[in-house]
Motif scaffolding. Structure first.
Motif, PDB file in Angstrom:
ATOM      1  N   THR A 215     120.654  71.997  -8.744  1.00 36.27           N
ATOM      2  CA  THR A 215     119.544  71.212  -8.093  1.00 36.27           C
ATOM      3  C   THR A 215     118.404  71.860  -7.898  1.00 36.27           C
ATOM      4  OG1 THR A 215     120.238  71.952  -5.830  1.00 36.27           O
ATOM      5  CG2 THR A 215     121.697  69.746  -6.840  1.00 36.27           C
ATOM      6  N   ARG A 216     117.137  71.300  -7.408  1.00 35.75           N
ATOM      7  CA  ARG A 216     115.933  71.821  -6.966  1.00 35.75           C
ATOM      8  C   ARG A 216     116.278  72.862  -6.206  1.00 35.75           C
ATOM      9  NH1 ARG A 216     111.963  71.209 -11.010  1.00 35.75           N
ATOM     10  NH2 ARG A 216     111.989  69.065 -11.758  1.00 35.75           N
ATOM     11  N   GLN A 217     116.894  72.507  -5.100  1.00 39.53           N
ATOM     12  CA  GLN A 217     116.887  73.599  -4.025  1.00 39.53           C
ATOM     13  C   GLN A 217     117.514  75.061  -4.577  1.00 39.53           C
ATOM     14  OE1 GLN A 217     117.893  70.402  -3.857  1.00 39.53           O
ATOM     15  NE2 GLN A 217     116.472  69.555  -2.290  1.00 39.53           N
ATOM     16  N   GLN A 218     118.532  74.779  -5.365  1.00 43.38           N
ATOM     17  CA  GLN A 218     119.283  75.878  -5.864  1.00 43.38           C
ATOM     18  C   GLN A 218     118.433  76.529  -6.712  1.00 43.38           C
ATOM     19  OE1 GLN A 218     122.665  74.418  -7.824  1.00 43.38           O
ATOM     20  NE2 GLN A 218     124.006  74.418  -5.917  1.00 43.38           N
ATOM     21  N   GLU A 219     117.409  75.978  -7.459  1.00 45.07           N
ATOM     22  CA  GLU A 219     116.747  76.667  -8.288  1.00 45.07           C
ATOM     23  C   GLU A 219     115.537  77.394  -7.558  1.00 45.07           C
ATOM     24  OE1 GLU A 219     114.994  73.793 -11.027  1.00 45.07           O
ATOM     25  OE2 GLU A 219     116.872  73.481 -12.096  1.00 45.07           O
ATOM     26  N   ARG A 220     114.927  76.675  -6.671  1.00 48.23           N
ATOM     27  CA  ARG A 220     113.972  77.699  -5.643  1.00 48.23           C
ATOM     28  C   ARG A 220     114.515  78.963  -5.141  1.00 48.23           C
ATOM     29  NH1 ARG A 220     112.154  72.057  -4.522  1.00 48.23           N
ATOM     30  NH2 ARG A 220     113.648  72.084  -2.805  1.00 48.23           N
ATOM     31  N   ARG A 221     116.027  78.582  -4.635  1.00 45.35           N
ATOM     32  CA  ARG A 221     116.631  79.727  -4.016  1.00 45.35           C
ATOM     33  C   ARG A 221     116.818  81.058  -4.941  1.00 45.35           C
ATOM     34  NH1 ARG A 221     121.084  77.273  -3.168  1.00 45.35           N
ATOM     35  NH2 ARG A 221     120.532  76.459  -1.224  1.00 45.35           N
ATOM     36  N   ASP A 222     117.210  80.605  -6.016  1.00 46.43           N
ATOM     37  CA  ASP A 222     117.188  81.675  -7.053  1.00 46.43           C
ATOM     38  C   ASP A 222     115.895  82.123  -7.399  1.00 46.43           C
ATOM     39  OD1 ASP A 222     119.919  81.016  -7.182  1.00 46.43           O
ATOM     40  OD2 ASP A 222     120.037  79.725  -9.361  1.00 46.43           O
ATOM     41  N   GLU A 223     114.881  81.407  -7.551  1.00 48.11           N
ATOM     42  CA  GLU A 223     113.500  82.151  -7.686  1.00 48.11           C
ATOM     43  C   GLU A 223     113.249  83.042  -6.661  1.00 48.11           C
ATOM     44  OE1 GLU A 223     110.909  78.808  -8.476  1.00 48.11           O
ATOM     45  OE2 GLU A 223     111.708  78.409 -10.383  1.00 48.11           O
ATOM     46  N   GLU A 224     113.414  82.704  -5.341  1.00 46.88           N
ATOM     47  CA  GLU A 224     113.136  83.396  -4.448  1.00 46.88           C
ATOM     48  C   GLU A 224     113.985  84.654  -4.216  1.00 46.88           C
ATOM     49  OE1 GLU A 224     113.951  81.082  -0.842  1.00 46.88           O
ATOM     50  OE2 GLU A 224     112.090  79.645  -1.010  1.00 46.88           O
ATOM     51  N   VAL A 225     115.064  84.762  -4.830  1.00 50.48           N
ATOM     52  CA  VAL A 225     116.037  85.807  -4.900  1.00 50.48           C
ATOM     53  C   VAL A 225     115.519  86.671  -5.852  1.00 50.48           C
ATOM     54  CG1 VAL A 225     118.446  86.772  -5.327  1.00 50.48           C
ATOM     55  CG2 VAL A 225     118.077  84.818  -3.865  1.00 50.48           C
ATOM     56  N   LEU A 226     115.133  86.254  -6.985  1.00 52.62           N
ATOM     57  CA  LEU A 226     114.646  87.178  -7.857  1.00 52.62           C
ATOM     58  C   LEU A 226     113.142  87.725  -7.648  1.00 52.62           C
ATOM     59  CD1 LEU A 226     115.272  84.940 -11.175  1.00 52.62           C
ATOM     60  CD2 LEU A 226     116.451  86.889 -10.557  1.00 52.62           C
ATOM     61  N   VAL A 227     112.244  86.858  -6.802  1.00 55.01           N
ATOM     62  CA  VAL A 227     111.188  87.513  -6.532  1.00 55.01           C
ATOM     63  C   VAL A 227     111.345  88.661  -5.244  1.00 55.01           C
ATOM     64  CG1 VAL A 227     108.882  87.028  -5.069  1.00 55.01           C
ATOM     65  CG2 VAL A 227     109.721  85.410  -6.925  1.00 55.01           C
ATOM     66  N   GLU A 228     112.348  88.447  -4.527  1.00 58.14           N
ATOM     67  CA  GLU A 228     112.462  89.527  -3.362  1.00 58.14           C
ATOM     68  C   GLU A 228     113.035  90.785  -4.173  1.00 58.14           C
ATOM     69  OE1 GLU A 228     112.716  90.649   0.509  1.00 58.14           O
ATOM     70  OE2 GLU A 228     111.801  89.016  -0.228  1.00 58.14           O
ATOM     71  N   ALA A 229     114.013  90.421  -5.125  1.00 55.84           N
ATOM     72  CA  ALA A 229     114.473  91.719  -5.975  1.00 55.84           C
ATOM     73  C   ALA A 229     113.579  92.556  -6.536  1.00 55.84           C
ATOM     74  CB  ALA A 229     115.796  91.266  -6.684  1.00 55.84           C
ATOM     75  N   LYS A 230     112.550  91.695  -7.039  1.00 52.17           N
ATOM     76  CA  LYS A 230     111.347  92.432  -7.764  1.00 52.17           C
ATOM     77  C   LYS A 230     110.288  92.989  -6.688  1.00 52.17           C
ATOM     78  CE  LYS A 230     107.592  91.503 -11.017  1.00 52.17           C
ATOM     79  NZ  LYS A 230     106.843  90.464 -11.715  1.00 52.17           N
TER      80      LYS A 230
END
Length: 427
Positions: A215-230
């Motif tokens: 879903t859109r929420q899961q995609e945004r959550r994954d993007e936030e995790v990747l940005v935080e990891a970077k």
């Protein structure tokens, strides 16, 4: 006579309204070679595809060429049914063009492997597949050019796409190896070099379906995790450099304090025994998993830095020098998992040894004065000196001179027999 004359109004009582000036439109000249209707539809917008030169549009054919268009038949090598079709052909000077159909070159077909009954009985037998099913599979592969989605739809029995692919590629691979004179002749063939993996294909499709079903929420959550990891990976190096720079002066001061002089006694309140704690390598490995792909030597360097973080730079240099004296490389030549673990264990033991040596130095520095017996007596008051306080009463009033004289003329005081009090300048 009009309304103004009736009302007695002057002729110019109502000034004429000023006309609004319209903005001047820039006139675009129509390019040559384009009709007015086409230019009006496009509005002067350049075409997406490159157009012909305007000089080619009005170019007239040579005078010696007579061009006509004729309705003629043509042959197509892509068709096997000998169907006769017609189309309009540009004929120059009455000579029709010859050759195959111009679009026949785009007809591409897949070369499907053919096998005989003897080859099937010798190399291709499989308890999960019958010979009739295998023959039907290869016929459909030849007919639909390996479009396995259509093949699975047309296949008579219920087989998945992965099972059909696995059977086709395994049969083709076995036939290629059996017909080759040596294994090296077909070693570079794609079917032999990279065999089809059913489990990997199923796992790939499962992961792809999970990604597509997010879903859109899961995609945004994954993007936030990747940005935080970077962001954590970017901040990790500067923060570690600042931490090392802060630890270096304190470690240097601890080493200076550790070099005690035998004649001096280290105070227990000021001098502290050096202690070292080894960090857990699991945290270092967890931080390295953010990179996903890294060299084992890089991981070894990170673990060595984490292990030596509590030690000073001089201690690290002593460890490296000791390793060189023992004939051990600073970095293992074959950095396997076992070798790296033993290398880290050796460094930890050497750090422990240096820590124990510092503790021994502290203890020796504390006990050296008692072994030598060199006591330095502090200057004290002579035994024959008696400290006579000032004559002050409890109220804080000093005794008058008349009282002192009266006492002097009377009975001698007990202090007359004592040595006179020395001045403070004589001490």
């Amino acid at each position: 006579m009009d309304a103004k004359d009736i009302l007695g109004l002057p002729k110019n009582s109502f000034p004429a309204l000023e006309k609004k000036s319209r903005p001047h439109k820039e006139s675009h000249r129509k390019p040559d070679g384009i009709s007015r209707e086409v230019y009006a539809l496009t509005g002067g917008v350049p075409p997406l595809m490159p157009s012909l030169d305007s000089s080619q549009l009005k170019k007239k054919p040579p005078s010696h060429e007579k061009i006509t268009w004729q309705w003629l038949p043509f042959t197509n090598s892509a068709r096997k049914d000998n169907l006769q079709l017609y189309h309009w052909v540009r004929v120059v000077n009455g000579v029709p063009p010859t050759g195959d159909y111009s679009f026949a070159k785009y007809n591409k077909s897949v070369d499907v492997v053919k096998y005989t009954d003897e080859e099937y009985d010798k190399y291709l037998t499989d308890p999960m597949w019958t010979k009739e099913e295998t023959n039907q599979l290869f016929d459909l592969c030849q007919r639909f050019d390996l479009r396995f989605i259509i093949i699975a739809d047309r296949f008579p029995s219920s087989r998945t796409v992965e099972e059909l692919k696995d059977r086709y590629y395994s049969v083709s691979r076995a036939i290629l190896i059996a017909r080759a004179s040596s294994t090296g002749d077909v070693a570079t063939h794609p079917l032999v070099k990279e065999p089809y993996n059913v489990s990997q294909e199923i796992e790939r499709k499962r992961a792809l379906s999970m990604v597509l079903s997010q879903t859109r929420q899961q995609e945004r959550r994954d993007e936030e995790v990747l940005v935080e990891a970077k962001r954590i990976a970017e901040l990790r190096t500067p923060a570690k450099a600042v931490e090392e720079s802060q630890l270096a002066p304190s470690n240097a001061g601890a080493e200076v304090t550790g070099r005690a002089v035998p004649g001096e006694t280290a105070s227990p309140s000021n001098a502290q025994l050096p202690s070292i704690t080894f960090p857990d390598n699991a945290s270092t490995l967890a931080s390295l998993r953010i990179l996903r792909v890294y060299l084992r030597t890089y991981a070894l360097d990170q673990m060595v830095q984490a292990t030596s973080s509590s030690a000073g730079p001089r201690t690290v240099k002593r460890i490296e020098q000791t390793l060189l004296d023992l004939g051990v490389n600073l970095k293992p030549r074959v950095p396997t998992k076992a070798v790296c673990a033993e290398h880290l264990e050796l460094r930890k033991e050497m750090l422990t040894l240096l820590n124990l040596q510092k503790q021994v130095q502290y203890k020796e520095a504390e006990g050296s004065p008692f072994r030598d017996g060199s006591y330095n007596e502090a200057p004290g008051t002579p035994k024959d000196w008696t400290f006579i306080p000032d004559t002050m009463n409890f109220g804080g009033e000093r005794v008058s001179k008349k009282d002192q004289k009266r006492k002097g003329h009377g009975h001698p005081s007990s202090s007359a027999h004592k040595r006179p009090r020395k001045k403070a300048s004589e001490f």
